[in-house]
Design a protein around this motif. Sequence first.
Motif, mmCIF file in Angstrom:
data_model
loop_
_atom_site.group_PDB
_atom_site.id
_atom_site.type_symbol
_atom_site.label_atom_id
_atom_site.label_comp_id
_atom_site.label_asym_id
_atom_site.label_seq_id
_atom_site.Cartn_x
_atom_site.Cartn_y
_atom_site.Cartn_z
ATOM 1 N N HIS A 154 22.997 -3.545 -2.962
ATOM 2 C CA HIS A 154 23.746 -3.238 -2.446
ATOM 3 C C HIS A 154 25.333 -3.608 -1.722
ATOM 4 C CE1 HIS A 154 19.246 -1.088 -1.551
ATOM 5 N NE2 HIS A 154 19.449 -0.859 -2.665
ATOM 6 N N SER A 211 4.214 1.309 5.951
ATOM 7 C CA SER A 211 2.646 0.572 5.172
ATOM 8 C C SER A 211 2.568 -0.521 6.390
ATOM 9 C CB SER A 211 2.909 -0.449 4.038
ATOM 10 O OG SER A 211 3.388 0.962 2.951
ATOM 11 N N ARG A 271 9.854 -1.090 -9.537
ATOM 12 C CA ARG A 271 11.148 -0.594 -10.156
ATOM 13 C C ARG A 271 12.777 -1.556 -10.943
ATOM 14 N NH1 ARG A 271 10.934 1.598 -4.727
ATOM 15 N NH2 ARG A 271 12.910 -0.712 -4.060
ATOM 16 N N ARG A 272 12.115 -2.786 -10.292
ATOM 17 C CA ARG A 272 13.070 -3.935 -10.760
ATOM 18 C C ARG A 272 11.961 -4.618 -12.533
ATOM 19 N NH1 ARG A 272 14.760 -3.164 -6.471
ATOM 20 N NH2 ARG A 272 17.216 -1.825 -6.465
ATOM 21 N N SER A 313 0.577 -1.368 0.138
ATOM 22 C CA SER A 313 -0.136 -0.258 0.088
ATOM 23 C C SER A 313 0.649 1.417 -0.176
ATOM 24 C CB SER A 313 -1.290 -0.051 1.107
ATOM 25 O OG SER A 313 0.158 -0.229 2.125
ATOM 26 N N VAL A 323 7.766 2.667 -6.245
ATOM 27 C CA VAL A 323 7.561 1.581 -4.728
ATOM 28 C C VAL A 323 7.496 0.534 -5.102
ATOM 29 C CG1 VAL A 323 7.036 1.617 -2.617
ATOM 30 C CG2 VAL A 323 6.385 3.877 -3.636
ATOM 31 N N TYR A 324 7.342 -0.138 -6.332
ATOM 32 C CA TYR A 324 6.448 -1.394 -6.200
ATOM 33 C C TYR A 324 7.233 -1.901 -7.730
ATOM 34 C CZ TYR A 324 4.001 -1.523 -2.011
ATOM 35 O OH TYR A 324 3.729 -1.023 -0.962
ATOM 36 N N GLY A 345 12.334 3.606 -0.665
ATOM 37 C CA GLY A 345 10.874 2.242 -1.395
ATOM 38 C C GLY A 345 11.405 1.187 -0.038
ATOM 39 N N HIS A 346 12.217 0.784 1.008
ATOM 40 C CA HIS A 346 12.016 -0.132 1.705
ATOM 41 C C HIS A 346 11.681 1.197 3.051
ATOM 42 C CE1 HIS A 346 16.021 -1.913 0.373
ATOM 43 N NE2 HIS A 346 14.978 -1.857 -0.129
ATOM 44 N N GLU A 405 16.137 -6.908 -2.568
ATOM 45 C CA GLU A 405 17.296 -5.662 -3.094
ATOM 46 C C GLU A 405 17.786 -5.331 -2.191
ATOM 47 O OE1 GLU A 405 13.091 -3.763 -4.459
ATOM 48 O OE2 GLU A 405 13.850 -2.919 -2.695
ATOM 49 N N LEU A 432 9.450 3.261 2.618
ATOM 50 C CA LEU A 432 7.792 2.769 2.444
ATOM 51 C C LEU A 432 7.274 1.985 2.395
ATOM 52 C CD1 LEU A 432 7.661 5.219 -1.296
ATOM 53 C CD2 LEU A 432 7.626 6.252 1.463
ATOM 54 N N TYR A 433 8.080 0.630 2.406
ATOM 55 C CA TYR A 433 7.206 -0.741 2.385
ATOM 56 C C TYR A 433 6.999 -0.669 4.029
ATOM 57 C CZ TYR A 433 9.793 -2.243 -1.773
ATOM 58 O OH TYR A 433 10.423 -2.534 -3.379
ATOM 59 N N GLN A 459 17.149 4.982 -4.249
ATOM 60 C CA GLN A 459 16.099 5.413 -3.979
ATOM 61 C C GLN A 459 15.553 4.157 -3.498
ATOM 62 O OE1 GLN A 459 14.725 4.822 -8.401
ATOM 63 N NE2 GLN A 459 12.976 5.579 -8.083
ATOM 64 N N ASP A 460 16.151 2.672 -4.272
ATOM 65 C CA ASP A 460 15.757 1.168 -2.745
ATOM 66 C C ASP A 460 15.613 1.509 -1.168
ATOM 67 O OD1 ASP A 460 16.073 -0.245 -4.974
ATOM 68 O OD2 ASP A 460 17.817 -1.148 -4.763
ATOM 69 N N ARG A 514 10.469 -8.734 0.300
ATOM 70 C CA ARG A 514 11.534 -7.088 -0.501
ATOM 71 C C ARG A 514 12.131 -6.667 -0.195
ATOM 72 N NH1 ARG A 514 6.835 -6.165 -3.908
ATOM 73 N NH2 ARG A 514 5.248 -6.807 -2.940
#
Lengths: 98, 314
Positions: free
Chosen positions: B160, B83, A48-49, A29, A45-46, B76-77, B156, B79-80, B72-73, B152
């Motif tokens: 790194h 949530s 990228r790859r 979400s 966000v979901y 994203g991490h 990723e 944000l996951y 950027q990853d 997830r």
Amino acid sequence: MMSNENQSWPLWEVFIRSKQGLDHKHAGSLHAADAQMAMENARDVYTRRMEGVSIWVVESKHIHASNPDEAASLYDPANDKAYRHPTFYDLPDEVKHM
Amino acid sequence: MENSLEDVFQDKVDKEIKIEPRDWMPEKYRQTLIRQISQHAHSEIVGMLPEGNWISRAPSLKRKSILIAKVQDEAGHGLYLYSAAETLGITRDEMYNQLHSGKAKYSSIFNYPTLSWADIGAIGWLVDGAAIMNQVPLCRTSFGPYARAMVRVCKEESFHQRQGFEILLVLSKGTVAQKRMAQDAINRWWWPSIMMFGPKDDESPNTLQSMKWKIKRFSNDELRQKFVDVCAEQIKLLDLHIPDNDLKWNEARGHYDFGKINWDEFWEVVKGNGPCNKERLETRKKAWENGAWVREAASAYAEKRKQRESLSAA
């Protein structure tokens, strides 16, 4: 003038089809002001790859979920119907292609 | 009644059945997870700052592209994880407030400065390496949304660590000055990295409960030992050394022995007195405040569009 400092962007659920022919699957979400932004954020966000070829977004408030406390009664009708499964039937080994 | 709900819960955990957001859970379980997941999310977000520092100074376009992708990853991490925490009933804004007011903690490692390009290598190899060691068992943690987020993240995170090791490998085969720079970065990042696993087991009072609830799968000291063992072998390929004179293979234990950790330093940084605590928090707050007009504009635009749509529908 509306301020979003105490009124945050709504929550959206993201569903991704990972490749043609497969179902969309819940990925997670995110928050976004509107559907278009939700879509763009979902991409960043979901996927990228290259995890997706199609994205669905839906505002979380529109999802109605079953209540885990009622799981026993909700799924009760299917509980005693083993005959819905092929393994219920006892057939001789000689029967081929079935 | 309360007791039996708790028994049912523990029974599920013991049977490795995941707990989902709407399932009954002990209040302490919920609070522990909110604290742990939000701290983890904050770490990803603040973790962008030391590395972001080198985006404009990366030595080549290739390295710059890689570093941007990595940072950027991390976003994203974060944000996951935010949530996942939200499914437990805390809002995003509450978590941001906790971070910005200094109430919430994030990993102390990000309160150290990135002084040279080699630091980006050392962060990838050691800091991300330690993070992976911590995170892989979390893919099996008992709370479903946290476990799924971690799967997830771990997928990723592997790039790194590899890009970091590669940076150090290239430097270690370069000029004398480049090799020295790589060693200097390892010297500064080694000890803070092994502190990332947290206090010693006998000083980590929450560990027992967290292990019973299967939030945690291994103790701090177990993971730290595993990390030291792995790094002690990997460093040989870099032809550099780990800054610990007591680091020695112990045949009887089947592990590397290592020197004493400076726990005073650890607690000072946790308390807010590390080299960059203030700077990190101020940068983060400034980024949030400077983005206020963007958030307001997006909300205003969404509102206007909604009104236009309802007008044309009428």
